[in-house]
Scaffold this motif. Structure first.
Motif, PDB file in Angstrom:
ATOM      1  N   UNK A   1      17.831 -35.964  24.659  1.00  0.00           N
ATOM      2  CA  UNK A   1      16.334 -35.870  24.252  1.00  0.00           C
ATOM      3  C   UNK A   1      15.585 -37.220  25.138  1.00  0.00           C
ATOM      4  N   UNK A   2      14.314 -36.950  25.101  1.00  0.00           N
ATOM      5  CA  UNK A   2      13.683 -38.231  25.433  1.00  0.00           C
ATOM      6  C   UNK A   2      12.963 -38.823  24.325  1.00  0.00           C
ATOM      7  N   UNK A   3      12.252 -38.196  23.554  1.00  0.00           N
ATOM      8  CA  UNK A   3      11.669 -38.749  22.177  1.00  0.00           C
ATOM      9  C   UNK A   3      11.544 -37.511  21.319  1.00  0.00           C
ATOM     10  N   UNK A   4      11.277 -37.660  20.069  1.00  0.00           N
ATOM     11  CA  UNK A   4      11.345 -36.608  19.090  1.00  0.00           C
ATOM     12  C   UNK A   4      10.030 -37.125  18.173  1.00  0.00           C
ATOM     13  N   UNK A   5       9.346 -36.130  17.248  1.00  0.00           N
ATOM     14  CA  UNK A   5       8.513 -36.294  16.335  1.00  0.00           C
ATOM     15  C   UNK A   5       8.865 -36.522  15.080  1.00  0.00           C
ATOM     16  N   UNK A   6       8.192 -36.638  14.219  1.00  0.00           N
ATOM     17  CA  UNK A   6       8.460 -37.016  12.679  1.00  0.00           C
ATOM     18  C   UNK A   6       8.888 -35.810  12.045  1.00  0.00           C
ATOM     19  N   UNK A   7       8.911 -34.458  12.506  1.00  0.00           N
ATOM     20  CA  UNK A   7       9.359 -33.451  12.051  1.00  0.00           C
ATOM     21  C   UNK A   7      10.803 -33.110  12.465  1.00  0.00           C
ATOM     22  N   UNK A   8      11.339 -33.762  13.607  1.00  0.00           N
ATOM     23  CA  UNK A   8      12.532 -33.461  14.414  1.00  0.00           C
ATOM     24  C   UNK A   8      12.455 -32.781  15.549  1.00  0.00           C
TER      25      UNK A   8
ATOM     26  N   UNK B   1       4.339 -39.274  16.083  1.00  0.00           N
ATOM     27  CA  UNK B   1       3.686 -38.354  14.756  1.00  0.00           C
ATOM     28  C   UNK B   1       3.818 -37.224  15.022  1.00  0.00           C
ATOM     29  N   UNK B   2       3.499 -36.501  16.361  1.00  0.00           N
ATOM     30  CA  UNK B   2       3.602 -35.106  16.564  1.00  0.00           C
ATOM     31  C   UNK B   2       3.559 -34.736  17.778  1.00  0.00           C
ATOM     32  N   UNK B   3       4.568 -33.724  18.287  1.00  0.00           N
ATOM     33  CA  UNK B   3       4.190 -33.084  19.446  1.00  0.00           C
ATOM     34  C   UNK B   3       3.462 -32.037  19.418  1.00  0.00           C
ATOM     35  N   UNK B   4       2.189 -31.864  20.330  1.00  0.00           N
ATOM     36  CA  UNK B   4       1.368 -30.880  19.914  1.00  0.00           C
ATOM     37  C   UNK B   4       1.652 -29.535  20.371  1.00  0.00           C
ATOM     38  N   UNK B   5       2.675 -29.306  21.372  1.00  0.00           N
ATOM     39  CA  UNK B   5       2.995 -27.860  21.932  1.00  0.00           C
ATOM     40  C   UNK B   5       4.330 -27.434  21.548  1.00  0.00           C
TER      41      UNK B   5
ATOM     42  N   UNK C   1       0.186 -35.545  21.750  1.00  0.00           N
ATOM     43  CA  UNK C   1       0.532 -35.383  23.254  1.00  0.00           C
ATOM     44  C   UNK C   1       1.323 -34.042  23.096  1.00  0.00           C
ATOM     45  N   UNK C   2       1.365 -33.768  24.538  1.00  0.00           N
ATOM     46  CA  UNK C   2       1.906 -32.474  24.916  1.00  0.00           C
ATOM     47  C   UNK C   2       3.543 -33.011  25.408  1.00  0.00           C
ATOM     48  N   UNK C   3       4.310 -32.003  25.207  1.00  0.00           N
ATOM     49  CA  UNK C   3       5.803 -32.382  25.882  1.00  0.00           C
ATOM     50  C   UNK C   3       5.727 -33.058  27.255  1.00  0.00           C
ATOM     51  N   UNK C   4       5.028 -32.369  27.789  1.00  0.00           N
ATOM     52  CA  UNK C   4       5.064 -32.675  29.464  1.00  0.00           C
ATOM     53  C   UNK C   4       4.597 -34.371  29.690  1.00  0.00           C
ATOM     54  N   UNK C   5       3.456 -34.600  28.999  1.00  0.00           N
ATOM     55  CA  UNK C   5       2.778 -36.133  28.829  1.00  0.00           C
ATOM     56  C   UNK C   5       3.901 -37.069  28.320  1.00  0.00           C
ATOM     57  N   UNK C   6       4.506 -36.461  27.112  1.00  0.00           N
ATOM     58  CA  UNK C   6       5.591 -37.481  26.308  1.00  0.00           C
ATOM     59  C   UNK C   6       6.803 -37.571  27.492  1.00  0.00           C
ATOM     60  N   UNK C   7       7.068 -36.490  28.170  1.00  0.00           N
ATOM     61  CA  UNK C   7       8.321 -36.540  28.958  1.00  0.00           C
ATOM     62  C   UNK C   7       8.197 -37.627  30.099  1.00  0.00           C
ATOM     63  N   UNK C   8       6.825 -37.516  30.578  1.00  0.00           N
ATOM     64  CA  UNK C   8       6.625 -38.560  31.561  1.00  0.00           C
ATOM     65  C   UNK C   8       6.432 -39.934  31.054  1.00  0.00           C
ATOM     66  N   UNK C   9       5.954 -40.137  30.071  1.00  0.00           N
ATOM     67  CA  UNK C   9       5.976 -41.447  29.346  1.00  0.00           C
ATOM     68  C   UNK C   9       7.328 -42.057  28.925  1.00  0.00           C
ATOM     69  N   UNK C  10       7.968 -41.266  28.098  1.00  0.00           N
ATOM     70  CA  UNK C  10       9.216 -41.691  27.718  1.00  0.00           C
ATOM     71  C   UNK C  10      10.232 -41.908  28.700  1.00  0.00           C
ATOM     72  N   UNK C  11      10.048 -41.282  30.100  1.00  0.00           N
ATOM     73  CA  UNK C  11      11.136 -41.494  30.971  1.00  0.00           C
ATOM     74  C   UNK C  11      10.742 -42.844  31.603  1.00  0.00           C
TER      75      UNK C  11
END
Length: 188
Positions: free
Chosen positions: A124-131, A164-168, A1-11
């Motif tokens: 932060x709102x969320x991170x990925x497995x790479x930090x 797992x991963x942040x796409x952007x 997912x992109x940062x924008x999508x993750x930001x909305x979801x995890x907010x």
């Protein structure tokens, strides 16, 4: 997912935790206490924004203040015209104000150079497995951390396990060293 999508979801996910927040903050503190802070003299922390349901960073900085008697603490002061921030040392007499973006900052104080900071609590709102993390989208912390020492310890607190991963992610994104969740510590 992109940062924008993750930001909305995890907010939304974080806001839904309102009645569990105190318990989750206590569990974050228990995990945080497992780390060693023997080389930390200066901490950059931040005031949690109530309207964002952020983890209670006061618990973590209070623990460090108890464990490191001469700990110096600083808070960021934002400059929204330049999308930058600087660190300001605080004292027991520091007066704070909340800016129009809902960020509580010291009204005044002695600035401290990025290179003097040993530990940074990174919002932060969320991170990925790479930090790599999803913040609030303005890049303040990535720009600030780029000016810190290479060995500065960067810790984020999350109520959720990393994705797992942040796409952007971008070349200028600065990864965390640790993400602390209520049930596990992730080291990157």
């Amino acid at each position: 997912m992109t940062k924008q999508a993750l930001r909305a979801l995890y907010r939304d996910k974080r806001n839904a935790l309102a009645h569990d927040k105190l318990k989750l903050d206590d569990l974050l503190l228990i995990q945080f206490q497992q780390l060693s802070f023997e080389n930390v003299d200066v901490l950059l922390t931040y005031w949690p924004m109530a309207n964002q349901a952020e983890p209670n960073t006061h618990l973590f900085s209070g623990y460090l203040r108890h464990m490191i008697p001469n700990l110096q603490m600083a808070y960021p002061v934002s400059d929204f015209s330049a999308f930058s921030m600087h660190a300001t040392l605080i004292t027991p007499d520091t007066v704070y104000h909340t800016n129009r973006y809902g960020i509580t900052e010291p009204k005044e104080g002695e600035p401290i150079a990025n290179e003097q900071i040993d530990l940074v609590f990174v919002p932060m709102l969320i991170c990925d497995e790479q930090g790599f993390r999803v913040g609030y989208g303005k890049g303040f912390y990535d720009r600030f951390l780029a000016g810190c020492r290479e060995d500065v310890l960067k810790i984020g607190f999350s109520y959720f396990e990393p994705v797992k991963n942040i796409d952007d992610t971008q070349a200028f994104d600065v990864p965390l060293d640790y993400c602390i969740t209520p049930y596990e510590i992730y080291e990157f």
